[in-house]
Design a protein around this motif. Structure first.
Motif, mmCIF file in Angstrom:
data_model
loop_
_atom_site.group_PDB
_atom_site.id
_atom_site.type_symbol
_atom_site.label_atom_id
_atom_site.label_comp_id
_atom_site.label_asym_id
_atom_site.label_seq_id
_atom_site.Cartn_x
_atom_site.Cartn_y
_atom_site.Cartn_z
ATOM 1 N N TYR A 199 0.836 -1.203 0.000
ATOM 2 C CA TYR A 199 0.000 0.000 0.000
ATOM 3 C C TYR A 199 0.870 1.251 0.000
ATOM 4 O O TYR A 199 0.576 2.229 -0.691
ATOM 5 C CB TYR A 199 -0.916 -0.011 1.217
ATOM 6 C CG TYR A 199 -1.878 1.161 1.279
ATOM 7 C CD1 TYR A 199 -2.747 1.426 0.224
ATOM 8 C CD2 TYR A 199 -1.917 1.998 2.391
ATOM 9 C CE1 TYR A 199 -3.640 2.494 0.280
ATOM 10 C CE2 TYR A 199 -2.795 3.065 2.457
ATOM 11 C CZ TYR A 199 -3.652 3.306 1.391
ATOM 12 O OH TYR A 199 -4.531 4.368 1.446
ATOM 13 N N TYR A 202 2.100 1.997 -3.436
ATOM 14 C CA TYR A 202 1.002 2.613 -4.209
ATOM 15 C C TYR A 202 0.906 4.099 -3.864
ATOM 16 O O TYR A 202 0.831 4.952 -4.756
ATOM 17 C CB TYR A 202 -0.274 1.864 -3.844
ATOM 18 C CG TYR A 202 -1.597 2.499 -4.221
ATOM 19 C CD1 TYR A 202 -2.062 2.498 -5.531
ATOM 20 C CD2 TYR A 202 -2.421 3.054 -3.233
ATOM 21 C CE1 TYR A 202 -3.306 3.045 -5.859
ATOM 22 C CE2 TYR A 202 -3.655 3.595 -3.542
ATOM 23 C CZ TYR A 202 -4.096 3.592 -4.854
ATOM 24 O OH TYR A 202 -5.327 4.126 -5.167
ATOM 25 N N VAL A 218 -9.802 2.380 -2.500
ATOM 26 C CA VAL A 218 -9.092 1.378 -1.690
ATOM 27 C C VAL A 218 -10.132 0.384 -1.175
ATOM 28 O O VAL A 218 -10.902 0.682 -0.263
ATOM 29 C CB VAL A 218 -8.325 2.026 -0.528
ATOM 30 C CG1 VAL A 218 -7.600 0.958 0.283
ATOM 31 C CG2 VAL A 218 -7.336 3.062 -1.063
ATOM 32 N N GLN A 247 -3.840 -6.976 -5.261
ATOM 33 C CA GLN A 247 -2.652 -7.279 -4.464
ATOM 34 C C GLN A 247 -2.395 -8.749 -4.155
ATOM 35 O O GLN A 247 -1.497 -9.071 -3.382
ATOM 36 C CB GLN A 247 -2.721 -6.503 -3.144
ATOM 37 C CG GLN A 247 -2.755 -5.005 -3.339
ATOM 38 C CD GLN A 247 -1.592 -4.524 -4.186
ATOM 39 O OE1 GLN A 247 -0.435 -4.732 -3.827
ATOM 40 N NE2 GLN A 247 -1.889 -3.898 -5.315
#
Length: 341
Positions: A199, A202, A218, A247
Motif C-alpha cells: 500500500y 502505491y 481502496v 494485491q
C-alpha cells in the motif's frame, strides 16, 4: 511388515550392535575388511534403512527442517517449496512440510509437532496468530525463518519480496499510461508489514505524480466473504477507476470472475494489473499484466538463511529482500485523459 532394527543387522552379521553403529557412521578405520563385508551383506539382505533422525539425535542435530505454509498447492507457494527443497537436498537436509489451510489452530499444531520432532529449524509463512509461540521458539534458540508475510509482533529472520518498490513501480506504470483514477484491491492490512508495504508503494507513486488518494478506490477483500463492496458497482458508478491494482492472486482471480460475469471488457472498460503471476496467463483472451515474485529464489534464500542460522552464523536477525519483475501484457491500456478525483 516388521521393521528391521540395527540389532537385527548385528545378529545377522555376527557382530556387536556398536560395531554396526560404527560402520553406519563411517568409523571403520580399525575394522577388518571381513567385518565390513559381513555388515554390508547383512544390510543388503535385510534391506535395512537407517533412520537419519534417530541417529542424528545422538549428536543433537536431525539434519531436518520443518516448513509450515498456508497452501502447498498455491502457485507461488509451490515454487517456494521447490526452492527450499532444492537447496536443502544440495546441503543434505531433509524437509518436513505441513499445510495449515489458513487455519491458525492447524498452524499451531504443526509448529508443536515439528518441535516434538526436534527439527533443527523452522520455515514458516505465518497467519500472524501464533506469534507468541514462534517468539517462544526463537527465545529457546530454535532458528525460525519467516517468508512472504512479516508481522510487527514477531521478529525473526525474514525473506521477503521487495513489495514496496514493486507496488510503486506497478502504480507508476499505470500512471505513465495516463491513469489517475487507480483502485487498490487488497486484504485487510492488520499487523502485516508486508501488506502495508504494498500500500505504501502505491501511495508513493501517487504522491510522486501529485495524485490525491481517493478512499473509495481502496477496497478490501476477505478470503471467506469476498469483496467489501461490489467491484462492478465501483467500475460502473460515478467517477469510476480506469485501472485496478490487485494485491494477491486470489483477489485477482475473484475479480476476473466478477468482471467476466458482468461482461466488463478489459482493458476497454477498466485496466487490470495484479500482484502475483497467474497460472497459464498467456492462454487468456486478454493476458493480465502482473508483478511477478521470484518464488523459487525466495525458497532458495529462505533455506540458505535457515541452514546458516542452524550453524550459528548469525548473531543478529537477518532480512533478505528478493526483487520482483513487472510483466507488461494486454490488460493495461493507455488512455488520453482523465479527470482527477
Amino acid at each position: 511388515m516388521k521393521k528391521v532394527r540395527i540389532v537385527d543387522v548385528a545378529t545377522h552379521a555376527g557382530v556387536s550392535k556398536s560395531t554396526v553403529s560404527q560402520y553406519l557412521n563411517g568409523r571403520f578405520g580399525h575394522m577388518s575388511a571381513e567385518t565390513k563385508q559381513k555388515i554390508k551383506s547383512a544390510i543388503e539382505t535385510l534391506n535395512y534403512v537407517p533412520n537419519p533422525i534417530a541417529r542424528s539425535l545422538k549428536v543433537e542435530k536431525t539434519k531436518t527442517i520443518g516448513v509450515v505454509v498456508r497452501d502447498v498447492a498455491g502457485y507461488n507457494t509451490s515454487r517456494v517449496l521447490r526452492g527450499i527443497d532444492d537447496y536443502c537436498k544440495k546441503h543434505d537436509y531433509n524437509v518436513l512440510i505441513y499445510n495449515s489451510d489458513f487455519d491458525a489452530d492447524a498452524e499451531k499444531r504443526a509448529l508443536l509437532s515439528l518441535q516434538q520432532m526436534c527439527v533443527d529449524g523452522i520455515i514458516i509463512t505465518s497467519s500472524g496468530l501464533n506469534s507468541a509461540l514462534i517468539n517462544q521458539f526463537i527465545q529457546n534458540k530454535l532458528p525460525v525463518v519467516q517468508f512472504q508475510l512479516e508481522y510487527s509482533d514477531c521478529e525473526s529472520h525474514m525473506v521477503l519480496s521487495d513489495y514496496q518498490h514493486a507496488a510503486c513501480q506497478a502504480t507508476e506504470y499505470l500512471i505513465e499510461l495516463g491513469h489517475r483514477n487507480i483502485a487498490f484491491f487488497a486484504q485487510d492490512f492488520g499487523s502485516s508489514y508486508s501488506r502495508k508495504a504494498r500500500y505504501q508503494g502505491y501511495l508513493d507513486a501517487l504522491d510522486k505524480h501529485g495524485i490525491k488518494v481517493n478512499p473509495d478506490f481502496v477496497q478490501l477483500w476477505d478470503r471467506e466473504s469476498g469483496f467489501q463492496y461490489s467491484p462492478i458497482d465501483l467500475i460502473r458508478g460515478e467517477n469510476p477507476p480506469t485501472a485496478i491494482f490487485s494485491q494477491h492472486l486470489a483477489i485477482t482471480t475473484d475479480l476476473l470472475l466478477s468482471l467476466n460475469k458482468a461482461n466488463v471488457s478489459i482493458p476497454e472498460e477498466v485496466s487490470l494489473l495484479g500482484f502475483d503471476e497467474i497460472p497459464m496467463v498467456d492462454l487468456f483472451k486478454v493476458p493480465v499484466s502482473t508483478i511477478k515474485q521470484d518464488a523459487h529464489q525466495i525458497g532458495l534464500e529462505t533455506a540458505k538463511l535457515t541452514i546458516e542460522a542452524i550453524m550459528g552464523k548469525h548473531t543478529e536477525l537477518q532480512r533478505s529482500i528478493v526483487a520482483c519483475t513487472l510483466i507488461k501484457r494486454e490488460s493495461c491500456a493507455k488512455i488520453e485523459s482523465e479527470s482527477t478525483p
